[in-house]
Design a protein around this motif. Structure first.
Motif, PDB file in Angstrom:
ATOM      1  N   GLY A 161      -0.925   2.100   8.176  1.00  0.00           N
ATOM      2  CA  GLY A 161      -0.983   1.013   7.209  1.00  0.00           C
ATOM      3  C   GLY A 161      -0.202   1.212   5.928  1.00  0.00           C
ATOM      4  N   ALA A 162       0.496   2.339   5.786  1.00  0.00           N
ATOM      5  CA  ALA A 162       1.278   2.583   4.576  1.00  0.00           C
ATOM      6  C   ALA A 162       2.555   1.740   4.609  1.00  0.00           C
ATOM      7  N   ASP A 163       2.839   1.070   3.492  1.00  0.00           N
ATOM      8  CA  ASP A 163       4.073   0.292   3.365  1.00  0.00           C
ATOM      9  C   ASP A 163       5.193   1.104   2.722  1.00  0.00           C
ATOM     10  N   VAL A 164       4.832   1.966   1.790  1.00  0.00           N
ATOM     11  CA  VAL A 164       5.767   2.845   1.084  1.00  0.00           C
ATOM     12  C   VAL A 164       5.135   4.229   1.036  1.00  0.00           C
ATOM     13  N   ILE A 165       5.960   5.258   1.175  1.00  0.00           N
ATOM     14  CA  ILE A 165       5.444   6.625   1.153  1.00  0.00           C
ATOM     15  C   ILE A 165       6.062   7.384  -0.010  1.00  0.00           C
ATOM     16  N   GLU A 166       5.194   7.941  -0.853  1.00  0.00           N
ATOM     17  CA  GLU A 166       5.631   8.885  -1.875  1.00  0.00           C
ATOM     18  C   GLU A 166       5.374  10.291  -1.341  1.00  0.00           C
ATOM     19  N   PRO A 183       8.842  -5.335  -9.202  1.00  0.00           N
ATOM     20  CA  PRO A 183       7.426  -5.198  -8.825  1.00  0.00           C
ATOM     21  C   PRO A 183       6.751  -4.144  -9.700  1.00  0.00           C
ATOM     22  N   VAL A 184       5.471  -4.334  -9.952  1.00  0.00           N
ATOM     23  CA  VAL A 184       4.680  -3.364 -10.703  1.00  0.00           C
ATOM     24  C   VAL A 184       3.595  -2.818  -9.786  1.00  0.00           C
ATOM     25  N   VAL A 185       3.607  -1.504  -9.619  1.00  0.00           N
ATOM     26  CA  VAL A 185       2.676  -0.818  -8.729  1.00  0.00           C
ATOM     27  C   VAL A 185       1.719   0.016  -9.567  1.00  0.00           C
ATOM     28  N   VAL A 186       0.444   0.029  -9.195  1.00  0.00           N
ATOM     29  CA  VAL A 186      -0.587   0.723  -9.970  1.00  0.00           C
ATOM     30  C   VAL A 186      -1.048   1.974  -9.231  1.00  0.00           C
ATOM     31  N   GLY A 187      -1.123   3.070  -9.950  1.00  0.00           N
ATOM     32  CA  GLY A 187      -1.601   4.312  -9.366  1.00  0.00           C
ATOM     33  C   GLY A 187      -2.375   5.147 -10.364  1.00  0.00           C
ATOM     34  N   PHE A 188      -2.813   6.342  -9.941  1.00  0.00           N
ATOM     35  CA  PHE A 188      -3.655   7.283 -10.683  1.00  0.00           C
ATOM     36  C   PHE A 188      -5.087   6.743 -10.694  1.00  0.00           C
ATOM     37  N   PHE A 222       0.871  -1.168   0.000  1.00  0.00           N
ATOM     38  CA  PHE A 222       0.000   0.000   0.000  1.00  0.00           C
ATOM     39  C   PHE A 222       0.912   1.224   0.000  1.00  0.00           C
ATOM     40  N   VAL A 223       0.873   1.968  -1.106  1.00  0.00           N
ATOM     41  CA  VAL A 223       1.737   3.132  -1.298  1.00  0.00           C
ATOM     42  C   VAL A 223       0.884   4.391  -1.160  1.00  0.00           C
ATOM     43  N   THR A 224       1.277   5.269  -0.260  1.00  0.00           N
ATOM     44  CA  THR A 224       0.526   6.505  -0.054  1.00  0.00           C
ATOM     45  C   THR A 224       1.311   7.689  -0.600  1.00  0.00           C
ATOM     46  N   VAL A 256      -1.246   2.538  -5.340  1.00  0.00           N
ATOM     47  CA  VAL A 256      -0.956   3.899  -4.874  1.00  0.00           C
ATOM     48  C   VAL A 256      -2.246   4.676  -4.707  1.00  0.00           C
ATOM     49  N   VAL A 257      -2.367   5.378  -3.589  1.00  0.00           N
ATOM     50  CA  VAL A 257      -3.480   6.309  -3.381  1.00  0.00           C
ATOM     51  C   VAL A 257      -2.889   7.653  -2.998  1.00  0.00           C
ATOM     52  N   GLY A 258      -3.274   8.692  -3.736  1.00  0.00           N
ATOM     53  CA  GLY A 258      -2.758  10.023  -3.455  1.00  0.00           C
ATOM     54  C   GLY A 258      -3.832  11.093  -3.427  1.00  0.00           C
ATOM     55  N   SER A 259      -4.589  11.215  -4.520  1.00  0.00           N
ATOM     56  CA  SER A 259      -5.583  12.291  -4.611  1.00  0.00           C
ATOM     57  C   SER A 259      -6.585  12.244  -3.471  1.00  0.00           C
TER      58      SER A 259
END
Length: 279
Positions: free
Chosen positions: A47-52, A210-215, A22-24, A234-237
């Motif tokens: 719960g975030a595993d990676v932070i952008e 690894p392939v991560v999906v976002g947008f 879970f990438v935030t 990825v969740v950002g907006s």
């Protein structure tokens, strides 16, 4: 041989657990430095595993209205690149495990300039970079110097990245591949799961990364539907929009700003975990 990084260790551990990362994404300094720092520090526990971390920029052309507004709020509050790197340093004083990715545009890096930025990013505890407007043809400009310093350079693949273009996108990519699930700006539309599944499978045939999906991923339901085809979501907006809706009339952080962001992260993380638990 490239040394193992926090990103590598994170994805390896999650693979053993059988669940995606879970990438935030949040923008540095939004809505102000101290609130931003408190939000960042609480993301792993939520719960975030990676932070952008978004590097604020006045013309974020790939971003939708929510992320654009977050950049403008941060810049208005006095956020600079130096303060963004300081934010990472202060995060690292509390957390030396969670991978940190800086995401943004080349202009603020170019004027820093490049070498000083890369050195300070490495020394502050940054693990990788996503710079959306630097193409593979310019790898000598930023990508290769970043890799030399042990920073992962993460590329975007999109629905329009065809088989002829994909090798160039993957050539010097490290850490993970970020698949942009929609054609357009961040948060503009929801991804079509069948299309995403096919594209992720195609990319995976060409790389062990690894392939991560976002947008476009905004809800626990959307995150759950992508959990079985991607190595991360990825969740950002949705997060930066939560910040906006909790601000007071004066634009300052409200009493619920920090906790509201952490609550939505908890809900999204729970949705991802429940999806993989059923697999």
């Amino acid at each position: 041989m490239r040394p193992e990084t926090r990103i590598d260790r994170c994805f390896a551990a999650l693979k053993r657990e059988g669940r995606p990362a879970f990438v935030t994404f949040v923008t540095a300094g939004d809505p102000d430095y101290e609130t931003s720092k408190a939000i960042l520090l609480g993301l792993p526990e939520a719960g975030a595993d990676v932070i952008e971390i978004g590097m604020p920029f006045s013309d974020p052309m790939a971003d939708g209205p929510a992320v654009q507004a977050s950049s403008l709020r941060a810049l208005k509050a006095g956020q600079t690149m130096k303060r963004t790197l300081q934010l990472v340093r202060e995060f690292r004083e509390k957390d030396n495990l969670t991978p940190i990715i800086l995401m943004g545009y080349y202009n603020p890096i170019y004027v820093y300039p490049n070498d000083a930025f890369l050195d300070e990013a490495r020394d502050s505890g940054v693990d990788g970079m996503i710079v959306v407007d630097v193409p593979p043809e310019a790898d000598e400009e930023l990508c290769l110097p970043a890799i030399e310093r042990g920073l992962s350079f993460i590329r975007l693949a999109t629905p329009t990245t065809d088989d002829a273009r994909l090798p160039a996108v993957l050539a010097n990519t490290s850490g993970f591949v970020y698949y942009v699930s929609i054609t357009g700006i961040t948060g503009a539309a929801a991804p079509v799961v069948s299309d995403v599944r096919a594209q992720v499978a195609r990319i995976k045939r060409s790389t062990p990364l690894p392939v991560v999906v976002g947008f476009g991923v905004r809800t626990p339901e959307q995150a759950r539907t992508l959990a079985d085809c991607a190595d991360g979501v990825v969740v950002g907006s949705a997060l930066v929009e939560t910040i906006r809706t909790t601000l007071g009339p004066d634009g300052r952080a409200g009493p619920d700003t920090i906790s509201a962001v952490h609550r939505i992260v908890q809900n999204l993380a729970a949705g991802l975990r429940s999806a993989t638990a059923r697999v």
